[in-house]
Design an enzyme around this catalytic site. Structure first.
Site, short mmCIF file in Angstrom:
data_model
loop_
_atom_site.label_atom_id
_atom_site.label_comp_id
_atom_site.label_asym_id
_atom_site.label_seq_id
_atom_site.Cartn_x
_atom_site.Cartn_y
_atom_site.Cartn_z
N GLY A 189 24.93 -44.75 45.57
CA GLY A 189 24.92 -43.98 46.80
C GLY A 189 23.57 -43.31 46.93
CG ASN A 232 31.35 -32.65 51.75
OD1 ASN A 232 31.22 -31.75 50.91
ND2 ASN A 232 30.49 -32.82 52.74
CB ALA A 288 19.59 -32.98 49.56
CE LYS A 320 31.36 -27.89 49.44
NZ LYS A 320 30.77 -28.91 48.57
CG ASN A 353 34.03 -28.70 53.05
OD1 ASN A 353 33.00 -28.10 53.33
ND2 ASN A 353 34.09 -29.55 52.03
CG ASN A 408 32.48 -29.22 57.40
OD1 ASN A 408 31.84 -28.17 57.31
ND2 ASN A 408 32.27 -30.25 56.62
CG ASN A 423 27.86 -23.98 59.42
OD1 ASN A 423 28.22 -24.89 60.17
ND2 ASN A 423 27.57 -24.18 58.16
CB SER A 441 28.01 -32.85 56.79
OG SER A 441 29.30 -32.42 56.42
#
Length: 303
Positions: free
Chosen positions: A7, A104, A133, A187, A191, A195, A205, A257
């Site tokens: 990946g 995720n 990143a 987490k 999310n 999200n 956000n 994302s």
């Protein structure tokens, strides 16, 4: 040690750079593509200090002989790609190869655990990271933010101590978590609360801190906590509301994302975020209408 990272997205290339920093020849780190054949690729990586490193790297193809020598395979693809990525290579891995998932959402770990029942000497570890990143170009990645990386054992043979030590030394702010499933649920709740709302309302956000979103956010969190408890994970409302508020505050200018995926007409990981909560709720015979609404909204946007 031979470690493969499959990946080559932003996080995959970030890990590749971090694991290669200061390593000796005894530690061979490979980046693996979905191409059948290996190839030499110029790469650039920019650290938090804004220094850019350039180099040429051999990217292993799926048919590369080196895959059969891997001691650890780190899987950094999207949640919906995990099973289809592992299935073609698992028979070619060493009998005692370790697999680590880093993506995720939740769900694929259950599928991979089922696969590993046929490979009793293998082990499965799970990880989550809040490192930032950015993929500037296909082979040009920048490290955009510090963050914590949590790693822990899930099933099968445990990760050897020398691997554990190496990963914790090379990845900044990395910690071994004795109960990684709890960390992943935390987490997941964050999310679920951020999200799908940013993607549906087309906002950054930080906008979710406004009063008009609070009832929806609190309901999503409460449903997640209820389902987690039925799965044997104890989360408190106070802690999770605090965590969600902190992420909204510290990432106020970020575009999630999921919103990026919607804007670029890419598949999202909603089935492994809100969808995972809905599926586990159905398994336990309860309803989670707020998370179901999030799932249906994003699926509608995807189509």
């Amino acid at each position: 040690m031979s470690i493969g990272i499959i990946g080559a997205g932003a996080i995959g290339q970030l890990l590749f750079a971090q694991l290669n920093t200061g390593t000796s020849n005894a530690h061979k780190i490979h980046l693996i593509s979905r191409s059948p054949q290996s190839f030499i690729q110029p790469m650039s990586f920019t650290g938090l200090d804004n220094n850019t490193q350039h180099g040429s790297v051999e990217i292993l193809g799926q048919d590369a002989a080196e895959i059969a020598q891997l001691d650890l395979l780190i899987v950094c693809v999207k949640a919906y790609q995990v099973v289809e990525t592992i299935t073609p290579v698992i028979d070619r891995l060493k009998p005692n190869c370790q697999i680590m998932l880093l993506h995720n959402g939740m769900g694929p770990h259950r599928n991979v655990a089922e696969l590993l029942q046929h490979y009793p000497d293998m082990g499965l570890s799970l990880a989550t990271t809040s490192q930032g990143a950015l993929k500037n170009a296909p082979w040009n990645v920048s490290h955009t933010g510090n963050g914590k990386t949590l790693i822990g054992h899930y099933c099968g043979q445990p990760l050897a101590e020398h691997f554990k030590s190496f990963l914790l030394e090379q990845i900044p702010n990395a910690t071994w978590h004795a109960n990684i499933t709890t960390a992943l649920w935390q987490k997941l709740v964050i999310n679920c609360a951020i999200n799908p709302l940013t993607a549906f309302y087309q906002c950054k956000n930080g906008q979710l801190a406004e009063a008009c979103y609070q009832t929806e956010i609190l309901t999503i969190i409460e449903e997640c906590i209820t389902v987690a408890k039925l799965d044997g994970i104890d989360l408190t409302n106070v802690d999770m509301v605090t965590m969600v508020d902190e992420v909204i505050h510290f990432t106020a200018n970020n575009t999630s994302s999921m919103l990026q995926d919607i804007n670029h007409q890419r598949p999202t990981e909603i089935a492994y975020i809100s969808g995972y909560v809905v599926a586990r709720a159905q398994y336990h015979g309860i309803q989670t209408p707020a998370n179901l609404t999030c799932l249906q909204r994003i699926q509608a946007l995807e189509h």
